[in-house]
Design an enzyme around this catalytic site. Structure first.
Site, PDB file in Angstrom:
ATOM      1  N   ASN A 180      -4.380   0.480   0.985  1.00 23.54           N
ATOM      2  CA  ASN A 180      -3.772  -0.827   0.714  1.00 23.54           C
ATOM      3  C   ASN A 180      -2.676  -1.129   1.749  1.00 23.54           C
ATOM      4  OD1 ASN A 180      -2.166  -2.916  -0.328  1.00 23.54           O
ATOM      5  ND2 ASN A 180      -2.783  -2.419  -2.431  1.00 23.54           N
TER       6      ASN A 180
ATOM      7  N   LYS B 222       0.795  -2.233   0.429  1.00 23.03           N
ATOM      8  CA  LYS B 222       1.669  -1.144  -0.017  1.00 23.03           C
ATOM      9  C   LYS B 222       2.368  -0.506   1.196  1.00 23.03           C
ATOM     10  CE  LYS B 222      -0.578   0.411  -4.294  1.00 23.03           C
ATOM     11  NZ  LYS B 222      -1.048   1.598  -5.030  1.00 23.03           N
TER      12      LYS B 222
ATOM     13  N   GLU C 288      -9.015   9.381  -7.996  1.00 24.25           N
ATOM     14  CA  GLU C 288      -7.962   8.919  -8.916  1.00 24.25           C
ATOM     15  C   GLU C 288      -8.208   9.497 -10.297  1.00 24.25           C
ATOM     16  OE1 GLU C 288      -6.262   5.192  -9.621  1.00 24.25           O
ATOM     17  OE2 GLU C 288      -5.895   4.781  -7.510  1.00 24.25           O
TER      18      GLU C 288
ATOM     19  N   ASP D  69       0.958   5.299  -7.047  1.00 21.67           N
ATOM     20  CA  ASP D  69       0.093   4.701  -8.060  1.00 21.67           C
ATOM     21  C   ASP D  69       0.900   3.726  -8.906  1.00 21.67           C
ATOM     22  OD1 ASP D  69      -2.693   4.857  -9.014  1.00 21.67           O
ATOM     23  OD2 ASP D  69      -1.698   5.223 -10.928  1.00 21.67           O
TER      24      ASP D  69
ATOM     25  N   PHE E 155      -0.121  -9.438  -3.089  1.00 29.78           N
ATOM     26  CA  PHE E 155      -1.487  -8.991  -3.395  1.00 29.78           C
ATOM     27  C   PHE E 155      -1.602  -8.740  -4.890  1.00 29.78           C
ATOM     28  CE2 PHE E 155      -0.854  -4.415  -4.247  1.00 29.78           C
ATOM     29  CZ  PHE E 155       0.465  -4.285  -3.845  1.00 29.78           C
ATOM     30  N   GLY E 156      -2.824  -8.448  -5.321  1.00 30.12           N
ATOM     31  CA  GLY E 156      -3.061  -8.053  -6.706  1.00 30.12           C
ATOM     32  C   GLY E 156      -2.528  -9.066  -7.709  1.00 30.12           C
ATOM     33  N   TYR E 157      -1.715  -8.557  -8.635  1.00 26.95           N
ATOM     34  CA  TYR E 157      -1.183  -9.397  -9.719  1.00 26.95           C
ATOM     35  C   TYR E 157       0.027 -10.239  -9.293  1.00 26.95           C
ATOM     36  CZ  TYR E 157      -4.070  -6.351 -12.692  1.00 26.95           C
ATOM     37  OH  TYR E 157      -5.121  -5.673 -13.273  1.00 26.95           O
TER      38      TYR E 157
ATOM     39  N   LYS F  82      10.908  -9.334  -2.603  1.00 29.62           N
ATOM     40  CA  LYS F  82      10.149  -8.571  -3.613  1.00 29.62           C
ATOM     41  C   LYS F  82      10.655  -7.126  -3.670  1.00 29.62           C
ATOM     42  CE  LYS F  82       5.561  -6.840  -4.846  1.00 29.62           C
ATOM     43  NZ  LYS F  82       4.146  -6.660  -4.474  1.00 29.62           N
TER      44      LYS F  82
HETATM   45  P1  IMP Z   1      -3.134   1.002  -7.589  1.00 33.70           P
HETATM   46  O1  IMP Z   1      -1.796   1.642  -7.581  1.00 33.70           O
HETATM   47  O2  IMP Z   1      -3.594   0.730  -6.196  1.00 33.70           O
HETATM   48  O3  IMP Z   1      -4.123   1.730  -8.448  1.00 33.70           O
HETATM   49  O4  IMP Z   1      -2.897  -0.457  -8.178  1.00 33.70           O
HETATM   50  C1  IMP Z   1      -3.311  -0.861  -9.456  1.00 33.70           C
HETATM   51  C2  IMP Z   1      -3.605  -2.342  -9.447  1.00 33.70           C
HETATM   52  O5  IMP Z   1      -2.376  -3.038  -9.483  1.00 33.70           O
HETATM   53  C3  IMP Z   1      -4.379  -2.850  -8.231  1.00 33.70           C
HETATM   54  O6  IMP Z   1      -5.284  -3.860  -8.651  1.00 33.70           O
HETATM   55  C4  IMP Z   1      -3.312  -3.435  -7.358  1.00 33.70           C
HETATM   56  O7  IMP Z   1      -3.799  -4.527  -6.594  1.00 33.70           O
HETATM   57  C5  IMP Z   1      -2.294  -3.904  -8.384  1.00 33.70           C
HETATM   58  N1  IMP Z   1      -0.931  -3.767  -7.844  1.00 33.70           N
HETATM   59  C6  IMP Z   1      -0.340  -2.641  -7.388  1.00 33.70           C
HETATM   60  N2  IMP Z   1       0.887  -2.907  -6.957  1.00 33.70           N
HETATM   61  C7  IMP Z   1       1.068  -4.233  -7.138  1.00 33.70           C
HETATM   62  C8  IMP Z   1       2.138  -5.101  -6.830  1.00 33.70           C
HETATM   63  O8  IMP Z   1       3.187  -4.722  -6.280  1.00 33.70           O
HETATM   64  N3  IMP Z   1       1.953  -6.391  -7.161  1.00 33.70           N
HETATM   65  C9  IMP Z   1       0.809  -6.863  -7.740  1.00 33.70           C
HETATM   66  N4  IMP Z   1      -0.215  -6.104  -8.023  1.00 33.70           N
HETATM   67  C10 IMP Z   1      -0.097  -4.781  -7.712  1.00 33.70           C
END
Ligand code: IMP
Length: 192
Positions: free
Chosen positions: A11, A14, A38, A67, A148-150, A169
């Site tokens: 990612n 990140k 994972e 994570d 990204f993501g949420y 952020k």
């Molecule tokens: P993981 O840590 O990559 O498993 O993330 C879990 C989920 O949460 C993934 O779908 C990521 O896109 C989302 N995610 C992780 N960190 C963030 C963030 O800082 N903001 C928004 N979504 C996040």
């Protein structure tokens, strides 16, 4: 002197957020996208510790993984550590649909907490974890193009993460806090 640490993740967001925390402290983040299994576990700290141990056994040098879990109060903590699977399946639109009837009131709210855990490990050592959390709210609609993501549906004081730049952020976020703890520890560890 610049300290380096390998961050195993696919990612790039990140990596950018972690680098913005670590670079001013003289720590260079080096991305490695070799991946790792994972662990399916209710606790993101155990997932991060397991991942860190796995990558160190494979790379044979110090490394970190990170994570994240998202815990929505009104959904009894869903999706928690399964945030990635839920994002990939129902996405932000699906979360908003699940929350459609949940309004801010005395008995109900849209509170949610992100937890980020950095797992550090090096050869011959048990993994160490560094945790950061932030509580905000799930918005009523997606807003913003950043992050990204949420990020488009998670807001602090009415501002979605996707509307903040990385710097803003990082000042309030789960990852900003977990990486700040990690960076401070890592610098001291390097002196020992
Ligand atoms: P993981 O840590 O990559 O498993 O993330 C879990 C989920 O949460 C993934 O779908 C990521 O896109 C989302 N995610 C992780 N960190 C963030 C963030 O800082 N903001 C928004 N979504 C996040």
């Amino acid at each position: 002197m610049t300290d380096q640490i390998i961050f195993v993740t696919r990612n790039r967001h990140k990596v950018e957020e972690a680098a913005a925390i670590c670079a001013p402290r003289g720590i260079t983040i080096v991305q490695n996208d070799c991946g790792y299994p994972e662990l399916q576990d209710d606790d993101v700290a155990r997932v991060a510790a397991y991942g860190a141990e796995h990558v160190v056994n494979r790379l044979n040098c110090a490394a970190i993984v990170e994570d994240t879990g998202l815990y929505i109060d009104a959904l009894n903590g869903f999706p928690g550590p399964y945030a990635a699977y839920v994002y990939d399946t129902i996405g932000n639109a699906g979360i908003l649909a699940l929350m459609r009837d949940i309004r801010e009131s005395d008995s109900d709210d849209r509170r949610a907490t992100f937890r980020s855990v950095v797992g550090y490990c090096e050869p011959g050592m048990a993994p160490i974890t560094f945790e950061g959390a932030v509580t905000g709210r799930i918005a009523y609609e997606e807003r913003g193009e950043g992050g990204f993501g949420y990020d488009p549906i998670f807001e602090i004081d009415g501002v979605a993460f996707a509307l903040m730049g990385d710097d803003a952020k990082n000042k309030v976020s789960h990852r900003g806090r977990s990486f700040t703890k990690f960076a401070e520890w890592f610098l001291k560890h390097g002196e020992a």
